[in-house]
Design an enzyme around this catalytic site. Structure first.
Site, short mmCIF file in Angstrom:
data_model
loop_
_atom_site.label_atom_id
_atom_site.label_comp_id
_atom_site.label_asym_id
_atom_site.label_seq_id
_atom_site.Cartn_x
_atom_site.Cartn_y
_atom_site.Cartn_z
N GLY A 48 41.29 51.78 38.32
CA GLY A 48 39.88 52.42 38.76
C GLY A 48 39.15 53.32 38.06
N ASP A 107 41.52 57.42 49.53
CA ASP A 107 41.00 55.56 50.55
C ASP A 107 41.77 56.94 52.29
OD1 ASP A 107 40.77 54.16 52.58
OD2 ASP A 107 40.52 52.70 51.25
N LYS A 135 37.35 58.75 51.59
CA LYS A 135 36.75 58.55 52.72
C LYS A 135 37.13 59.37 54.04
CE LYS A 135 36.35 53.93 51.63
NZ LYS A 135 37.41 52.00 52.02
N PHE A 156 33.83 49.16 52.84
CA PHE A 156 34.70 48.51 51.82
C PHE A 156 33.29 48.63 50.28
CE2 PHE A 156 37.30 44.71 50.20
CZ PHE A 156 37.81 45.38 49.35
N VAL A 157 33.44 49.71 50.30
CA VAL A 157 33.00 49.72 48.13
C VAL A 157 33.71 49.25 46.99
CG1 VAL A 157 31.92 51.99 49.70
CG2 VAL A 157 33.61 52.09 48.06
N ASP A 163 37.04 48.01 42.48
CA ASP A 163 37.29 46.03 42.66
C ASP A 163 37.70 45.71 44.16
OD1 ASP A 163 39.84 47.28 42.75
OD2 ASP A 163 40.30 44.68 42.47
N ARG A 169 34.01 45.49 38.96
CA ARG A 169 34.57 46.78 38.10
C ARG A 169 33.67 47.55 37.71
NH1 ARG A 169 40.24 48.64 39.73
NH2 ARG A 169 41.59 46.78 39.89
C1 PRP Z 1 43.35 53.13 44.40
C2 PRP Z 1 42.76 54.39 43.71
C3 PRP Z 1 43.39 55.54 44.52
C4 PRP Z 1 44.91 55.02 45.25
C5 PRP Z 1 43.63 55.31 46.71
O1 PRP Z 1 43.62 52.50 43.98
O2 PRP Z 1 42.05 54.43 42.78
O3 PRP Z 1 44.40 55.36 43.08
O4 PRP Z 1 43.35 53.66 44.85
O5 PRP Z 1 44.24 55.04 47.93
P1 PRP Z 1 44.85 55.26 48.81
O6 PRP Z 1 44.02 56.98 49.66
O7 PRP Z 1 44.46 54.22 49.66
O8 PRP Z 1 46.30 55.68 48.31
P2 PRP Z 1 43.96 50.40 43.90
O9 PRP Z 1 45.09 51.00 44.27
O10 PRP Z 1 43.05 49.90 44.29
O11 PRP Z 1 44.40 50.18 42.11
P3 PRP Z 1 43.09 49.93 41.11
O12 PRP Z 1 42.54 51.22 40.35
O13 PRP Z 1 43.89 49.51 40.46
O14 PRP Z 1 42.03 49.80 41.65
#
Ligand code: PRP
Length: 183
Positions: A48, A107, A135, A156-157, A163, A169
């Site tokens: 991401g 998150d 968040k 949900f953004v 994504d 993305r």
């Molecule tokens: C997202 C983001 C963080 C994580 C945060 O990655 O990039 O690494 O989630 O979430 P948390 O605070 O609840 O731990 P994701 O797992 O969606 O993978 P991606 O970056 O490949 O989309």
């Protein structure tokens, strides 16, 4: 892809491409001030953070190094397990280095909390976190974040690296996904 291309999938546009670029420029300027005279390694968390890394890095008017990690939750298969495993580790030895972890969203805080501990154990000169979004209502683990683009509601953004089932993305803006898409 522009918001207009997926407007039926979005409740609203939270941040436009222009707003994102402006905010990243402000964060880069702050980081430049804070790290004046120090070497700097920024670490993007795949996948991401690709957009944030690419755009923020180019906002800097100084040299920096870039490296990448990929991590994944496992155990129960949900993020709430708080267990993280490394899918791709750094190529860089960060011992004695100033490191900023760059992500697009915090998150629950579980990923960044774990990552901070992991990188801190490698004896860097310093480790800080920069995230475009956070968040506060979703946080389950306190995370000390030095650089935040925006705090957002627990919705949900998608877009700008974020994504839903690997889509959106490449949306230029960040928007709130309409419930009919995921329910
Ligand atoms: C997202 C983001 C963080 C994580 C945060 O990655 O990039 O690494 O989630 O979430 P948390 O605070 O609840 O731990 P994701 O797992 O969606 O993978 P991606 O970056 O490949 O989309």
């Amino acid at each position: 892809m522009d918001s207009a291309h997926v407007e039926n999938d979005l409740v609203n546009v939270l941040f436009t491409e222009a707003q994102i670029q402006e905010r990243l420029g402000e964060l880069a300027a702050r980081i430049e001030d804070d790290y004046a005279g120090k070497d700097l390694l920024i670490v993007g968390i795949l996948r991401g953070a690709v957009m944030v890394m690419a755009d923020m890095a180019r906002s800097f008017s100084r040299h920096l190094e870039m490296d990448w990690m990929a991590v994944s939750s496992y155990g129960s298969g949900t993020k709430s397990s708080g267990v993280v495993r490394i899918l791709k580790d750094l190529d860089t030895d960060i011992s004695g280095r100033h490191v900023i972890i760059v992500d697009e969203i915090i998150d629950t805080g579980l990923t960044l909390s774990w990552l901070t501990s992991n990188l801190t154990s490698r004896n860097p000169a310093s480790v800080e976190i920069c995230t475009l979004l956070r968040k506060p209502e979703a946080l389950q683990m306190p995370v000390d974040v030095k650089y935040v683009g925006w705090d957002i509601p627990n919705e949900f953004v998608v877009g700008y690296g974020l994504d839903y089932k690997e889509q959106y993305r490449n949306l230029r803006d960040i928007g709130t996904l309409a419930p009919h898409v995921y329910s």
